[in-house]
Design a protein around this motif. Structure first.
Motif, short mmCIF file in Angstrom:
data_model
loop_
_atom_site.label_atom_id
_atom_site.label_comp_id
_atom_site.label_asym_id
_atom_site.label_seq_id
_atom_site.Cartn_x
_atom_site.Cartn_y
_atom_site.Cartn_z
N SER A 154 54.72 41.28 41.07
CA SER A 154 54.27 39.93 41.37
C SER A 154 54.31 39.67 42.87
O SER A 154 53.39 39.08 43.44
CB SER A 154 55.14 38.91 40.63
OG SER A 154 54.76 37.60 40.94
N GLN A 155 55.39 40.11 43.52
CA GLN A 155 55.50 39.93 44.96
C GLN A 155 54.43 40.74 45.70
O GLN A 155 53.82 40.28 46.66
CB GLN A 155 56.89 40.35 45.43
CG GLN A 155 58.00 39.43 44.92
CD GLN A 155 59.39 39.94 45.29
OE1 GLN A 155 59.53 40.96 45.96
NE2 GLN A 155 60.41 39.24 44.84
N GLU A 156 54.22 41.99 45.22
CA GLU A 156 53.21 42.85 45.84
C GLU A 156 51.82 42.23 45.69
O GLU A 156 51.02 42.23 46.63
CB GLU A 156 53.24 44.24 45.22
CG GLU A 156 54.51 45.03 45.54
CD GLU A 156 54.61 46.29 44.72
OE1 GLU A 156 53.66 46.59 43.94
OE2 GLU A 156 55.62 47.00 44.83
N GLN A 157 51.53 41.72 44.48
CA GLN A 157 50.23 41.13 44.25
C GLN A 157 50.04 39.86 45.08
O GLN A 157 48.95 39.60 45.61
CB GLN A 157 50.06 40.81 42.76
CG GLN A 157 49.91 42.05 41.91
CD GLN A 157 49.96 41.74 40.42
OE1 GLN A 157 50.24 40.60 40.02
NE2 GLN A 157 49.71 42.74 39.59
N HIS A 158 51.13 39.07 45.20
CA HIS A 158 51.04 37.86 46.03
C HIS A 158 50.76 38.23 47.48
O HIS A 158 49.91 37.61 48.14
CB HIS A 158 52.35 37.07 45.93
CG HIS A 158 52.38 35.84 46.79
ND1 HIS A 158 51.69 34.69 46.45
CD2 HIS A 158 52.97 35.59 47.99
CE1 HIS A 158 51.88 33.78 47.38
NE2 HIS A 158 52.65 34.30 48.33
N ALA A 159 51.45 39.27 47.97
CA ALA A 159 51.22 39.70 49.35
C ALA A 159 49.81 40.24 49.52
O ALA A 159 49.15 39.99 50.53
CB ALA A 159 52.25 40.77 49.73
N MET A 160 49.33 41.00 48.51
CA MET A 160 47.98 41.55 48.59
C MET A 160 46.94 40.44 48.59
O MET A 160 46.01 40.44 49.39
CB MET A 160 47.72 42.49 47.41
CG MET A 160 46.35 43.13 47.43
SD MET A 160 46.01 44.14 45.97
CE MET A 160 45.80 42.85 44.73
N HIS A 161 47.12 39.46 47.70
CA HIS A 161 46.17 38.35 47.64
C HIS A 161 46.17 37.57 48.95
O HIS A 161 45.12 37.11 49.41
CB HIS A 161 46.51 37.43 46.47
CG HIS A 161 46.05 37.97 45.15
ND1 HIS A 161 45.69 37.16 44.10
CD2 HIS A 161 45.88 39.23 44.70
CE1 HIS A 161 45.32 37.89 43.07
NE2 HIS A 161 45.44 39.16 43.42
N ASP A 224 41.68 56.35 49.23
CA ASP A 224 42.81 57.11 49.76
C ASP A 224 44.03 56.23 50.01
O ASP A 224 45.15 56.72 50.06
CB ASP A 224 42.41 57.79 51.08
CG ASP A 224 41.33 58.83 50.88
OD1 ASP A 224 41.34 59.50 49.82
OD2 ASP A 224 40.46 58.98 51.76
N GLU A 225 43.81 54.92 50.19
CA GLU A 225 44.91 53.99 50.43
C GLU A 225 44.84 52.85 49.43
O GLU A 225 43.91 52.77 48.62
CB GLU A 225 44.84 53.44 51.86
CG GLU A 225 45.08 54.48 52.94
CD GLU A 225 45.24 53.84 54.31
OE1 GLU A 225 45.76 52.71 54.39
OE2 GLU A 225 44.82 54.47 55.29
N GLN A 226 45.85 51.97 49.49
CA GLN A 226 45.90 50.86 48.55
C GLN A 226 44.70 49.95 48.70
O GLN A 226 44.40 49.45 49.78
CB GLN A 226 47.19 50.05 48.78
CG GLN A 226 47.34 48.85 47.86
CD GLN A 226 47.41 49.24 46.39
OE1 GLN A 226 48.20 50.09 46.02
NE2 GLN A 226 46.59 48.61 45.57
#
Length: 412
Positions: A154-161, A224-226
């Protein structure tokens, strides 16, 4: 109070307590020998935290043997905390469970290998307690691990968004301190429904989520990356970091369509981070043109729809172009025939087949179109104006004109 379990007259929990330290070290070594991920853990972690939690487990089992009871929630709390830390470290859940199950097996074999017939009743009771311990630990560890991973995701997705939103908005202040790629492949995406999404709730919702999960995974496999994305079941934006060559777009969209089991349209542009807002805007416009002209699923660039793009840009001439075909609004069969005729490469026989009419009917309708509009579809000099007028009508949102694949099955 229940009598403690005994083995050859000696309380089992005392046998375990006397050997706790030595047995714990044996178990940690067994983890490293038999479970690859434990072999790669730092030695200080194995000899520190891992050894300590193993000793704690041994003492917990000893109390269970002493009191003939299940472990309490309070006793399982340190195990839950340990599982959460393993989740943070990226230790796979299956490896964590393998360690607990291996530990239970080794303890059983170590304590009861020399049991005699007279110990049968207590050995049977101990076996039940070990099973209870394994069930309790599995539930506690899985719950804590999954909760921690969900929180991290959830934290990763929040940071990605947040990163995607800042890139799309050109918010340089919000991007301060964020590691960005030198270039991004910017995709505007439109996603059609999966067949199962036509089902009733909650099946449709689940089908939509599964479709979206497969799409994200397939796009990530071609990067190749996120990958950064903001997608829902109908589409959105995807930013693929580029280090070298771009992924093969035809291959990418074919793989995504297959994974989604649903039609997917993409429009692509490449840009540096500060050019992402403009690239995303252009990709959205190209995607709108692709869908307005009912192009098949695929990945498109501006070069693929240059004429259609230019014809659908709002200008003072747009309304005038669209108005060239206004005399046909009361004659939908004529308007539909005109469109199919152009889409069929001016092939009157193919047009007749698609409309399920006789070729003579097509000729009649084209003559009537020329009479009403002054634009003759058979005259090469009029074709550009007719094509531009049809494109302008799409932009203006005229009454629906059926596609080639959806002719009305009715004759004049």
């Amino acid at each position: 109070m229940a009598e403690p379990l005994t083995l050859a007259g000696c309380p089992v929990h005392e046998l375990l307590e006397r050997q706790t330290r030595r047995l714990a070290r044996q178990l940690v070594q067994a983890f490293a020998d038999e479970i690859p991920i434990y072999r790669r853990l730092p030695k200080e972690e194995l000899d520190g935290e891992i050894l300590a939690i193993v000793e704690y487990n041994l003492r917990t089992i000893g109390r269970m043997f002493r009191d003939r009871r299940s472990p309490t929630r309070a006793e399982l709390a340190p195990l839950r905390a340990s599982a959460a830390r393993r989740a943070q470290e990226g230790v796979p859940l299956e490896a964590l469970l393998a360690a607990y199950h291996l530990g239970a097996r080794v303890i059983w074999e170590h304590l009861f290998a020399g049991a005699k017939p007279d110990d049968f009743a207590d050995v049977l009771a101990a076996n039940r307690l070990v099973l209870v311990y394994t069930e309790s630990v599995t539930a506690a560890v899985c719950t804590a691990y999954v909760e921690e991973r969900e929180g991290m995701l959830s934290q990763e997705q929040h940071a990605m968004h947040a990163t995607v939103s800042a890139l799309l908005a050109g918010d340089q202040e919000a991007l301060a301190g964020v590691r960005l790629a030198a270039r991004y492949l910017v995709l505007a995406v439109a996603i059609g429904p999966h067949p199962d999404e036509r089902a009733s709730e909650p099946g449709a919702v689940i089908a939509g989520r599964r479709k979206l999960h497969r799409i994200r995974n397939m796009i990530q496999r071609h990067a190749d990356e996120q990958v950064l994305s903001v997608l829902d079941g109908t589409g959105g934006h995807v930013l693929i970091p580029l280090q070298g060559a771009e992924p093969e777009l035809a291959e990418l969209v074919e793989a995504v369509n297959t994974a989604a089991s649903a039609p997917v349209w993409m429009a692509a542009e490449v840009a540096a981070p500060d050019g992402v807002p403009g690239a995303a805007h252009l990709a959205r416009e190209v995607l709108e043109v692709v869908q307005a002209f009912r192009r098949p699923p695929g990945c498109y660039r501006l070069a693929d729809v240059l004429l259609e793009y230019q014809l659908t840009r709002p200008s003072e001439a747009t309304a005038g172009l669209a108005g060239l075909l206004d005399p046909l609004l009361d004659h939908p069969d004529l308007l539909r025939t005109l469109k199919v005729y152009l889409d069929s490469g001016l092939d009157r026989r193919r047009t007749a087949e698609l409309l399920h009419v006789h070729p003579n009917t097509v000729d009649y309708r084209l003559r009537r179109t020329a009479q009403l509009t002054g634009l003759d579809p058979v005259d090469p000099g009029h074709l550009q104006r007719i094509g531009a007028a049809l494109a302008a009508r799409r932009l203006a949102g005229p009454p629906a004109v059926l596609s080639v694949s959806e002719p009305r099955r009715r004759r004049l």
